[in-house]
Design a protein around this motif. Sequence first.
Motif, PDB file in Angstrom:
ATOM      1  N   SER A  32      -1.588  -4.662  -8.228  1.00  0.00           N
ATOM      2  CA  SER A  32      -0.367  -4.901  -7.461  1.00  0.00           C
ATOM      3  C   SER A  32      -0.683  -5.100  -5.978  1.00  0.00           C
ATOM      4  CB  SER A  32       0.595  -3.724  -7.640  1.00  0.00           C
ATOM      5  OG  SER A  32       1.724  -3.857  -6.805  1.00  0.00           O
ATOM      6  N   ILE A  33      -1.535  -4.231  -5.430  1.00  0.00           N
ATOM      7  CA  ILE A  33      -1.891  -4.360  -4.012  1.00  0.00           C
ATOM      8  C   ILE A  33      -2.721  -5.623  -3.779  1.00  0.00           C
ATOM      9  CG2 ILE A  33      -3.122  -3.292  -2.094  1.00  0.00           C
ATOM     10  CD1 ILE A  33      -2.551  -0.574  -3.426  1.00  0.00           C
ATOM     11  N   GLU A  73       0.830  -1.207   0.000  1.00  0.00           N
ATOM     12  CA  GLU A  73       0.000   0.000   0.000  1.00  0.00           C
ATOM     13  C   GLU A  73       0.862   1.254   0.000  1.00  0.00           C
ATOM     14  OE1 GLU A  73      -3.538   2.048   2.705  1.00  0.00           O
ATOM     15  OE2 GLU A  73      -2.305   0.443   3.525  1.00  0.00           O
ATOM     16  N   LYS A  74       1.889   1.261   0.837  1.00  0.00           N
ATOM     17  CA  LYS A  74       2.775   2.422   0.940  1.00  0.00           C
ATOM     18  C   LYS A  74       3.451   2.724  -0.389  1.00  0.00           C
ATOM     19  CE  LYS A  74       6.939   3.997   3.393  1.00  0.00           C
ATOM     20  NZ  LYS A  74       7.956   3.623   4.416  1.00  0.00           N
ATOM     21  N   GLN A  75       3.938   1.705  -1.074  1.00  0.00           N
ATOM     22  CA  GLN A  75       4.626   1.910  -2.342  1.00  0.00           C
ATOM     23  C   GLN A  75       3.682   2.467  -3.405  1.00  0.00           C
ATOM     24  OE1 GLN A  75       6.688  -1.627  -3.546  1.00  0.00           O
ATOM     25  NE2 GLN A  75       7.973  -1.696  -1.698  1.00  0.00           N
ATOM     26  N   SER A  76       2.450   1.992  -3.445  1.00  0.00           N
ATOM     27  CA  SER A  76       1.476   2.504  -4.408  1.00  0.00           C
ATOM     28  C   SER A  76       1.152   3.970  -4.140  1.00  0.00           C
ATOM     29  CB  SER A  76       0.189   1.671  -4.374  1.00  0.00           C
ATOM     30  OG  SER A  76       0.370   0.438  -5.013  1.00  0.00           O
ATOM     31  N   VAL A  80      -9.879  -3.508  -2.090  1.00  0.00           N
ATOM     32  CA  VAL A  80      -8.729  -2.724  -2.541  1.00  0.00           C
ATOM     33  C   VAL A  80      -9.236  -1.711  -3.558  1.00  0.00           C
ATOM     34  CG1 VAL A  80      -6.478  -2.789  -3.682  1.00  0.00           C
ATOM     35  CG2 VAL A  80      -7.193  -4.703  -2.222  1.00  0.00           C
ATOM     36  N   MET A  81      -9.144  -0.443  -3.241  1.00  0.00           N
ATOM     37  CA  MET A  81      -9.612   0.611  -4.135  1.00  0.00           C
ATOM     38  C   MET A  81      -8.461   1.534  -4.500  1.00  0.00           C
ATOM     39  SD  MET A  81     -10.611   3.922  -4.739  1.00  0.00           S
ATOM     40  CE  MET A  81     -10.849   4.743  -3.177  1.00  0.00           C
ATOM     41  N   VAL A  82      -8.320   1.780  -5.793  1.00  0.00           N
ATOM     42  CA  VAL A  82      -7.341   2.741  -6.286  1.00  0.00           C
ATOM     43  C   VAL A  82      -8.039   3.677  -7.252  1.00  0.00           C
ATOM     44  CG1 VAL A  82      -5.199   3.087  -7.583  1.00  0.00           C
ATOM     45  CG2 VAL A  82      -5.392   1.161  -6.002  1.00  0.00           C
ATOM     46  N   GLU A  83      -7.705   4.943  -7.150  1.00  0.00           N
ATOM     47  CA  GLU A  83      -8.316   5.988  -7.975  1.00  0.00           C
ATOM     48  C   GLU A  83      -7.194   6.899  -8.464  1.00  0.00           C
ATOM     49  OE1 GLU A  83     -12.372   7.945  -6.919  1.00  0.00           O
ATOM     50  OE2 GLU A  83     -10.791   9.075  -5.942  1.00  0.00           O
TER      51      GLU A  83
END
Length: 445
Positions: A435-436, A393-396, A419-422
């Motif tokens: 990746s996460i 998470e930190k790397q993303s 897992v949510m990415v925006e």
Amino acid sequence: MSRKYFGTDGVRGRVGVEPMTPEFALKLGWAAGRVLGKAQGARVVIGKDTRRSGYVFESALEAGLASAGVDVDLLGPLPTPGVAYLTRALRAQAGVVISASHNPHHDNGVKFFGPDGSKLNDEIELEIEAMIDQPMECVAPELLGRVKRINDAPGRYIEFCKSTFDEKNLNGIKLVVDCAHGAAYKVAPAVFEELGATVDSIGDKPNGLNINDGCGSTHLESLKAAVKKRKADLGIALDGDADRCLMVDADGNEVDGDQIMYVLAKSKLASGALKGPVVGTLMSNLGLEKAIAALGLGFERANVGDRYVMEMLKAKSGNLGGETSGHAICLDKTTTGDGLVAALQVLAAMVQTKQSLAQLVSGMYKFPQLLINVPVTGKAKPILELAAVREAEKQSVQRLGSRGRVLLRASGTEPLIRVMVEAEDETETRREAESIAASVRAAVA
């Protein structure tokens, strides 16, 4: 104090597995009756969705409440917000809903409303939990609660929904309504038809096992196809207990809860009905936040779950909040999230502005967002604390910088890690989310 039985939205689980067993429901009914019905002559209303297991839990809860000396009114299949409305309309001490919302038929749950039609606060839920662990004692025979059915419950709720629509009628508007084979299969078409709309219904033939199965707000494919085939102006998708609403425009494009919130905020601002900041959640699209700011309004993020949206609305003296998943809370109209009321407010905005649904949502740009649900066994929260997951998470977050955001959370209703990415770029969004998610899968393997 940590919760033992109650989750984000009441007690929920797979039917036949603790806590969703008849024995537990009996004890839960008794405990709730002891806590919520302390006054002699107390009444509790019970509603349910269309799951076959609803018969089992209705009977068990009824017996538990009556054994605590509480009178019970049975409402039958009715949307969750309908139970909330009738709790206060009938001046009951509490309302009980038997439903697992958008989950499959093999799950079920129990949630409670207080006498004002709002969900119970943490303190009362914890008091009920403490009572569950006490020995069950039946009141004296002459003090046992009585039980009756309220046969006109659907009609009362239909009239309430219609009363929240401020325009004259829906004449000339053609709708497709997906009832998810759930609690609104009768009342939803009736609400829109009685206001003048031409209504085609799908997902309106429940058999006890098909609730949310390839239909409703979690599966929009059938609704999109039906809207285009029937050349409707829009489609409305409810979930199993009808407290959620998503939409589809005339071209079959999905309109999610964030876009609905934008439409409602703009409409209420124009009419002078909006109070306080608009409240979303940690999952709300960044595009909603920016669109609300462009209207000159404040925007606040609550934890995921409509109960937390409600808490923040009350703390900030607001009257409009909601979730991406379709919960929309219009406190100027009702006391809880209501899919039918939300849909009617969007339709009112269409009538007022003489704009299509696509035109109403065009002022909001949605940032690419990807949500990946990773199944887990047992408790999900401890997995989020594992060093490998935290490092991923930190790397993303570092790679995205100010171009996006990352959110990991344990589902409050299912054994999942979300897992949510925006981000601004769709390719980058997918790469970081996958990746996460891969790190989470490796951690639970």
